[in-house]
Design an enzyme around this catalytic site. Structure first.
Site, PDB file in Angstrom:
ATOM      1  CD  GLU A 191      -8.494   1.830   5.656  1.00 25.13           C
ATOM      2  OE1 GLU A 191      -8.559   1.181   6.715  1.00 25.13           O
ATOM      3  OE2 GLU A 191      -7.622   1.644   4.787  1.00 25.13           O
TER       4      GLU A 191
ATOM      5  CD  GLU B  70      -2.371  -1.472   2.733  1.00 23.97           C
ATOM      6  OE1 GLU B  70      -2.629  -0.453   3.412  1.00 23.97           O
ATOM      7  OE2 GLU B  70      -2.616  -2.629   3.130  1.00 23.97           O
TER       8      GLU B  70
END
Length: 415
Positions: free
Chosen positions: A330, A219
């Site tokens: 997120e 990520e």
């Protein structure tokens, strides 16, 4: 007289108990201090030079061969690969980019610590970990690690799951093929974080395996995380795990694994400027790809900063290829019972507000088996609660495949 003696004994016993508890508490505090001190020593390697950033960070310039990655037992005799054997073909030229609304193109971004200096060649910049950083974590062992179950699962929008783990997303994704990398240009903001134990991030995920205990993930993106960094600055970050966040992996360079080769950019350091509502827009470009010759996963920041690589042995599924790519936002919502805070995702505004108001990802691409960057096929979108955070995708000549995403969290339609 007997009663008086008995009472005296009770007082003495009480004092003894209090002393013993005090000693036990003192010993516990001493053990914690010792544990924190050892961890600080492991993370903060001896610096060739140190630079004090205007935001309060200290950036240590550490020799490239002394970085935390080489604490890993499998990397003791590792020969550093200073550059990838191959770059993906068809890299998009960001200098030609313009906005979908005909606005002036988004501007370049730097890091705050650059105002006070740069690291010399053969060193890498590492944000120094402070004692307070570790003490904010639930434990020394969990410092620098995400909690479990933080990856969006588009096929599983179970409201019970949302309430249980507090993570919410607004993403675009592709699956059903073998993927060897992903790229996007990500609009940078500084969203509001209502509570210190919440965060907001925008990133890409390169995923391998199922969503079980053995999930592999790489990520990269930007985040605002008061719990991790002690402030509300927008920061560049990376993360990796090979077991769904259980025991492996970490943010940035906070464990052994990722090998950095770049002397210009510091993982975890503040990036500036950030975009403003109806004002100038700023974005960052991130590319993660698998070197077809050596098999390592590389990361590039911007147009030319090749940051470093995750050795392929760190992973099981990703040792071969990725099975899913996700791009998006997120947040962590700390409220129980499905309630929300006003922690924002992206700009903190919904996607239908458009350019200079909502946050975006543009020029979304994947790397295929021939090491070519290309537009993905069959992009899906996903969000758990569109009244809190949402996503809208599109395509045009300047931005290729893109989407706007985000939201304010708690509002009239989001409890």
């Amino acid at each position: 007289m007997e009663a008086h003696v008995s009472g005296g004994r009770s007082v003495v016993l009480l004092l003894l108990v209090l002393v013993m508890l005090s000693c036990a508490g003192g010993a516990s505090i001493s053990r914690q201090r010792l544990e924190v001190g050892k961890h600080l020593k492991r993370l903060n390697k001896p610096a060739v030079e140190s630079i004090k950033s205007p935001d309060g960070d200290i950036i240590d310039c550490v020799h490239v061969s002394h970085q935390p990655a080489f604490d890993h037992p499998f990397l003791k005799d590792h020969k550093i690969q200073m550059r990838p054997a191959f770059h993906p073909e068809g890299l998009f030229d960001e200098s030609k980019a313009s906005s979908s609304a005909g606005e002036r193109k988004p501007r370049d971004i730097s890091q705050f610590w650059h105002l006070n200096g740069r690291c010399p060649e053969d060193t890498i910049p590492i944000r120094r970990t402070k004692r307070d950083d570790i003490l904010r974590a639930s434990s020394v062992k969990r410092y620098g690690r995400k909690k479990h179950r933080t990856i969006p699962q588009p096929k599983s929008a179970d409201p019970g799951l949302i309430n249980e783990n507090g993570h919410q997303h607004a993403i675009a994704y592709v699956e059903g093929d073998k993927y060897y990398g992903a790229k996007a240009t990500i609009n940078v903001w500084q969203p509001n974080i209502q509570q210190a134990n919440e965060f907001s991030l925008s990133q890409l995920w390169v995923l391998g395996g199922s969503f079980g205990e053995d999930l592999n993930s790489i990520e990269a993106g930007w985040q605002v995380s008061p719990d991790l960094y002690g402030d509300n600055n927008t920061r560049l970050f990376t993360y990796w795990t090979s077991d769904a966040y259980q025991a492996t992996g970490c943010y940035n360079l906070l464990c052994s694994g990722f090998i950095q080769v770049n002397s210009e950019i510091a993982m975890g350091a503040s990036i500036f400027p950030v975009s403003g509502y109806r004002r100038s827009q700023y974005d960052i470009s991130i590319l993660v790809w698998k070197d077809p010759k050596e098999g390592n996963w590389w990361m590039q920041f911007g147009n030319g900063y090749v940051m470093g690589y995750w050795p392929s042995f760190l992973f099981s599924y990703l040792a071969d290829s990725a099975s899913m790519i996700e791009w998006g936002g997120e947040v962590v919502n700390s409220q129980p019972d499905g309630e929300h805070t006003s922690t924002g995702m992206g700009s903190g505004h919904f996607p239908d507000e458009g350019f200079s108001k909502s946050s975006y990802f543009r020029n979304i691409q994947i790397v295929d088996g021939s090491n070519n960057l290309r537009a993905p096929k069959g992009i899906g979108t996903f969000t758990e609660q569109s009244s809190c955070y949402n996503v809208q995708n599109g395509k045009n000549g300047d931005w290729g495949y893109y989407f706007y995403y985000g939201g304010p969290g708690k509002n009239a339609n989001c409890p």
